[in-house]
Design a protein around this motif. Structure first.
Motif, PDB file in Angstrom:
ATOM      1  N   ARG A 168       7.101  26.436  28.977  1.00  0.00           N
ATOM      2  CA  ARG A 168       6.022  25.662  29.630  1.00  0.00           C
ATOM      3  C   ARG A 168       5.687  26.140  31.226  1.00  0.00           C
ATOM      4  NH1 ARG A 168       8.476  22.671  26.046  1.00  0.00           N
ATOM      5  NH2 ARG A 168      10.189  21.733  27.203  1.00  0.00           N
ATOM      6  N   ALA A 169       6.945  26.349  31.963  1.00  0.00           N
ATOM      7  CA  ALA A 169       6.774  26.743  33.242  1.00  0.00           C
ATOM      8  C   ALA A 169       6.010  28.129  33.668  1.00  0.00           C
ATOM      9  CB  ALA A 169       8.182  26.789  34.135  1.00  0.00           C
ATOM     10  N   ASP A 170       6.165  29.238  32.582  1.00  0.00           N
ATOM     11  CA  ASP A 170       5.751  30.537  33.006  1.00  0.00           C
ATOM     12  C   ASP A 170       5.220  31.043  31.755  1.00  0.00           C
ATOM     13  OD1 ASP A 170       5.096  32.771  34.154  1.00  0.00           O
ATOM     14  OD2 ASP A 170       7.054  33.358  34.987  1.00  0.00           O
ATOM     15  N   PRO A 171       4.385  30.755  30.995  1.00  0.00           N
ATOM     16  CA  PRO A 171       3.999  31.151  29.933  1.00  0.00           C
ATOM     17  C   PRO A 171       3.833  32.790  29.591  1.00  0.00           C
ATOM     18  CG  PRO A 171       2.767  29.357  29.912  1.00  0.00           C
ATOM     19  CD  PRO A 171       3.537  29.749  31.352  1.00  0.00           C
ATOM     20  N   PRO A 172       3.083  33.449  30.748  1.00  0.00           N
ATOM     21  CA  PRO A 172       2.871  34.967  30.459  1.00  0.00           C
ATOM     22  C   PRO A 172       4.208  35.645  30.392  1.00  0.00           C
ATOM     23  CG  PRO A 172       1.417  33.912  32.086  1.00  0.00           C
ATOM     24  CD  PRO A 172       2.444  32.844  31.821  1.00  0.00           C
ATOM     25  N   SER A 197      -5.657  22.689  28.523  1.00  0.00           N
ATOM     26  CA  SER A 197      -6.949  23.387  28.126  1.00  0.00           C
ATOM     27  C   SER A 197      -6.628  24.859  28.527  1.00  0.00           C
ATOM     28  CB  SER A 197      -7.952  22.871  28.960  1.00  0.00           C
ATOM     29  OG  SER A 197      -7.848  23.052  30.341  1.00  0.00           O
ATOM     30  N   THR A 198      -5.564  25.412  28.449  1.00  0.00           N
ATOM     31  CA  THR A 198      -5.331  26.909  28.639  1.00  0.00           C
ATOM     32  C   THR A 198      -4.511  27.564  27.710  1.00  0.00           C
ATOM     33  OG1 THR A 198      -4.979  26.327  31.218  1.00  0.00           O
ATOM     34  CG2 THR A 198      -4.305  28.577  30.312  1.00  0.00           C
ATOM     35  N   CYS A 199      -5.167  28.791  27.279  1.00  0.00           N
ATOM     36  CA  CYS A 199      -4.202  29.511  26.246  1.00  0.00           C
ATOM     37  C   CYS A 199      -3.764  30.702  26.761  1.00  0.00           C
ATOM     38  CB  CYS A 199      -5.014  29.623  25.029  1.00  0.00           C
ATOM     39  SG  CYS A 199      -6.347  30.534  24.911  1.00  0.00           S
ATOM     40  N   TRP A 200      -2.752  31.191  26.405  1.00  0.00           N
ATOM     41  CA  TRP A 200      -2.001  32.501  26.540  1.00  0.00           C
ATOM     42  C   TRP A 200      -2.066  33.260  25.235  1.00  0.00           C
ATOM     43  CZ3 TRP A 200      -0.746  28.134  28.837  1.00  0.00           C
ATOM     44  CH2 TRP A 200      -0.606  27.949  30.528  1.00  0.00           C
ATOM     45  N   VAL A 201      -2.311  34.481  25.417  1.00  0.00           N
ATOM     46  CA  VAL A 201      -2.049  35.308  24.104  1.00  0.00           C
ATOM     47  C   VAL A 201      -1.373  36.378  24.225  1.00  0.00           C
ATOM     48  CG1 VAL A 201      -3.425  36.787  22.334  1.00  0.00           C
ATOM     49  CG2 VAL A 201      -4.498  34.652  23.239  1.00  0.00           C
ATOM     50  N   ALA A 202      -0.539  36.836  23.420  1.00  0.00           N
ATOM     51  CA  ALA A 202       0.525  37.802  23.379  1.00  0.00           C
ATOM     52  C   ALA A 202       0.414  38.744  22.173  1.00  0.00           C
ATOM     53  CB  ALA A 202       2.012  37.408  23.660  1.00  0.00           C
ATOM     54  N   CYS A 203       0.065  40.020  22.399  1.00  0.00           N
ATOM     55  CA  CYS A 203       0.117  40.798  21.162  1.00  0.00           C
ATOM     56  C   CYS A 203       0.897  42.012  21.080  1.00  0.00           C
ATOM     57  CB  CYS A 203      -1.427  41.343  21.082  1.00  0.00           C
ATOM     58  SG  CYS A 203      -2.653  39.963  20.929  1.00  0.00           S
TER      59      CYS A 203
END
Length: 104
Positions: free
Chosen positions: A27-31, A69-75
C-alpha cells in the motif's frame, strides 16, 4: 515445456501469498513491492527442485493492483494487461502494459 502448467500453478499461489505478507509495504509503495515480488517468486521457481522444476519451461504473469482510483500493472513474459472502457457508446481497449519478449 512439460512443467509449464505446474510453474503457472505455483505462481498463481505464490504471488498473491507473497503480496499478502507485505500488505502494508504494498500500500505504501506499489511499484517497488510489485517489482520485488515478481523477482522473488521468479527466484523461487528457478530454485525449486534443484532447478529442475522450471527446466525448459516457464510462465508469464500479469498483476494488476488497484488502490483508490490508481492502478499499477506488473508483468513478466509476454503477458499483456488491457483495460476495456466505453467511449461514445463503443467499447474501446487501452493497453496497460508492454509485452516483455526475449527477442525484443
Amino acid at each position: 515445456g512439460r512443467n509449464g502448467e505446474k510453474v503457472s500453478e505455483f505462481c498463481v499461489k505464490a504471488i498473491p501469498a507473497a503480496l499478502q505478507e507485505v500488505g502494508a509495504e504494498l500500500r505504501a509503495d506499489p511499484p517497488a513491492v510489485l517489482h520485488q515480488t515478481v523477482i522473488e517468486v521468479d527466484k523461487k521457481v528457478l530454485k525449486k527442485d534443484g532447478g529442475s522444476f522450471a527446466n525448459m519451461c516457464g510462465t508469464t504473469s500479469t498483476i494488476v493492483y488497484v488502490q483508490g482510483s490508481t492502478c499499477w500493472v506488473a508483468c513478466s513474459g509476454d503477458s499483456r494487461a488491457v483495460m476495456g472502457y466505453v467511449e461514445r457508446g463503443s467499447v474501446k481497449a487501452r493497453d496497460l502494459s508492454v509485452d516483455m519478449k526475449p527477442d525484443a
